[in-house]
Design a protein around this motif. Structure first.
Motif, PDB file in Angstrom:
ATOM      1  N   TRP A 170      21.346 -82.153  32.990  1.00 39.66           N
ATOM      2  CA  TRP A 170      22.790 -82.002  33.131  1.00 39.66           C
ATOM      3  C   TRP A 170      23.253 -82.826  34.330  1.00 39.66           C
ATOM      4  O   TRP A 170      22.804 -82.599  35.452  1.00 39.66           O
ATOM      5  N   GLU A 171      24.123 -83.797  34.094  1.00 36.95           N
ATOM      6  CA  GLU A 171      24.638 -84.615  35.190  1.00 36.95           C
ATOM      7  C   GLU A 171      25.743 -83.859  35.926  1.00 36.95           C
ATOM      8  O   GLU A 171      26.712 -83.386  35.315  1.00 36.95           O
ATOM      9  N   ALA A 172      25.606 -83.725  37.247  1.00 41.43           N
ATOM     10  CA  ALA A 172      26.574 -82.962  38.038  1.00 41.43           C
ATOM     11  C   ALA A 172      27.953 -83.611  37.980  1.00 41.43           C
ATOM     12  O   ALA A 172      28.099 -84.812  38.234  1.00 41.43           O
ATOM     13  N   LYS A 173      28.960 -82.820  37.637  1.00 43.25           N
ATOM     14  CA  LYS A 173      30.329 -83.319  37.506  1.00 43.25           C
ATOM     15  C   LYS A 173      31.313 -82.603  38.425  1.00 43.25           C
ATOM     16  O   LYS A 173      32.348 -83.173  38.790  1.00 43.25           O
ATOM     17  N   ALA A 174      31.026 -81.356  38.779  1.00 43.01           N
ATOM     18  CA  ALA A 174      31.943 -80.593  39.619  1.00 43.01           C
ATOM     19  C   ALA A 174      31.180 -79.427  40.236  1.00 43.01           C
ATOM     20  O   ALA A 174      30.059 -79.116  39.826  1.00 43.01           O
ATOM     21  N   PHE A 175      31.778 -78.797  41.249  1.00 42.35           N
ATOM     22  CA  PHE A 175      31.168 -77.592  41.804  1.00 42.35           C
ATOM     23  C   PHE A 175      32.250 -76.612  42.229  1.00 42.35           C
ATOM     24  O   PHE A 175      33.397 -76.985  42.488  1.00 42.35           O
ATOM     25  N   ILE A 176      31.877 -75.338  42.252  1.00 42.61           N
ATOM     26  CA  ILE A 176      32.763 -74.259  42.672  1.00 42.61           C
ATOM     27  C   ILE A 176      32.094 -73.547  43.837  1.00 42.61           C
ATOM     28  O   ILE A 176      30.930 -73.146  43.745  1.00 42.61           O
ATOM     29  N   SER A 177      32.818 -73.404  44.939  1.00 44.71           N
ATOM     30  CA  SER A 177      32.231 -72.788  46.123  1.00 44.71           C
ATOM     31  C   SER A 177      33.280 -71.993  46.880  1.00 44.71           C
ATOM     32  O   SER A 177      34.446 -72.381  46.936  1.00 44.71           O
ATOM     33  N   THR A 178      32.865 -70.858  47.461  1.00 46.09           N
ATOM     34  CA  THR A 178      33.752 -70.089  48.330  1.00 46.09           C
ATOM     35  C   THR A 178      33.580 -70.499  49.784  1.00 46.09           C
ATOM     36  O   THR A 178      34.229 -69.957  50.667  1.00 46.09           O
TER      37      THR A 178
END
Length: 256
Positions: A215-223
């Protein structure tokens, strides 16, 4: 030099095929398969072609490439597993593989019932021309992304599409689910070189035929919001260039 005998034995066992089962598919005696694998006899061209088809390998690789020592020469050409997806009203959902679920993912990634048990969500801004999956990071090897960050990747269906220097989530038989910066040396030695952005973690290799999903990294979610005073920063092109030079030097030492 021919590696036919050892390659036949190795690939047959990897496929989980007994000598008797292979003999039945070739319409020969089991003792003939044993003779092929011991090097006491060599199959004729038509039999070789059928063996290559059964073992999913090219003739050149089957005869002349030392698969046991060098790995699968053609592994970068193979397609990965058929992807199991979840859809809602004809829209494909993003499945979330959390830290606790990642261990079970190795056994359940192809099971629709397992997939239905994972949390699902959608992000409308992502391209609709790809399939996505989200994975929760467990460690600090890819700082500045901290543990608990959710990385969203788009599915890569062939290993040769991996671009050196990009970050990917790999699902592997040997290392489990990992998020790393990947360098593609499949054409040279059938392996991928995995590098952490956190310099305290050593790079390592995985064989192409150990990889189940990419899976090629496209976005991330972080607090975890970035701090302007934080010295951590993304890798620059200059950093990547130095990293590639170090990797090439390491590979030369390994080959030596």
């Amino acid at each position: 030099m021919s590696f036919l005998a050892s390659n036949l034995r190795l690939l047959r066992k990897q496929k989980g095929i007994t000598q008797s089962e292979m003999a039945e598919q070739l319409a020969v005696q089991r003792t003939m398969i044993s003779a092929y694998e011991d090097g006491r006899s060599e199959p004729k061209l038509l039999t070789l072609q059928k063996l290559a088809e059964i073992l999913d390998v090219g003739l050149d690789e089957l005869i002349f490439h030392d698969i046991e020592k060098k790995g699968r020469k053609a592994s970068q050409k193979r397609k990965l597993n058929i992807l199991t997806i979840a859809a809602d009203e004809e829209k494909e959902n993003i499945l979330l593989v959390g830290q606790k679920a990642s261990a079970g993912y190795l056994n359940g990634y192809a099971d629709p019932e397992y997939m239905e048990g994972l949390q699902q969500f959608q992000i409308p801004t992502l391209s609709k021309n790809a399939s996505y999956r989200a994975f929760e990071l467990a460690g600090d090897s890819m700082l500045p992304l901290v543990p608990g960050t959710i990385v969203i990747g788009s599915y890569v269906d062939q290993l040769h599409q991996i671009k050196s220097g990009k970050t990917y989530i790999l699902v592997t038989q040997t290392e489990g689910v990992v998020y790393k910066r990947v360098f593609n040396y499949l054409e040279d030695n059938g392996k991928l070189f995995l590098v952490s952005d956190n310099e305290h973690y050593k790079p390592y290799e995985v064989r192409g035929d150990d990889v189940l999903e990419v899976w090629e990294a496209k976005a991330f979610i972080s607090t975890d919001f970035p701090n302007p005073g934080d010295k951590k920063k993304p890798l620059s092109l200059e950093d990547l260039g130095e990293m590639i030079q170090d990797i090439q030097a390491d590979l030369k030492r390994i080959k030596g």
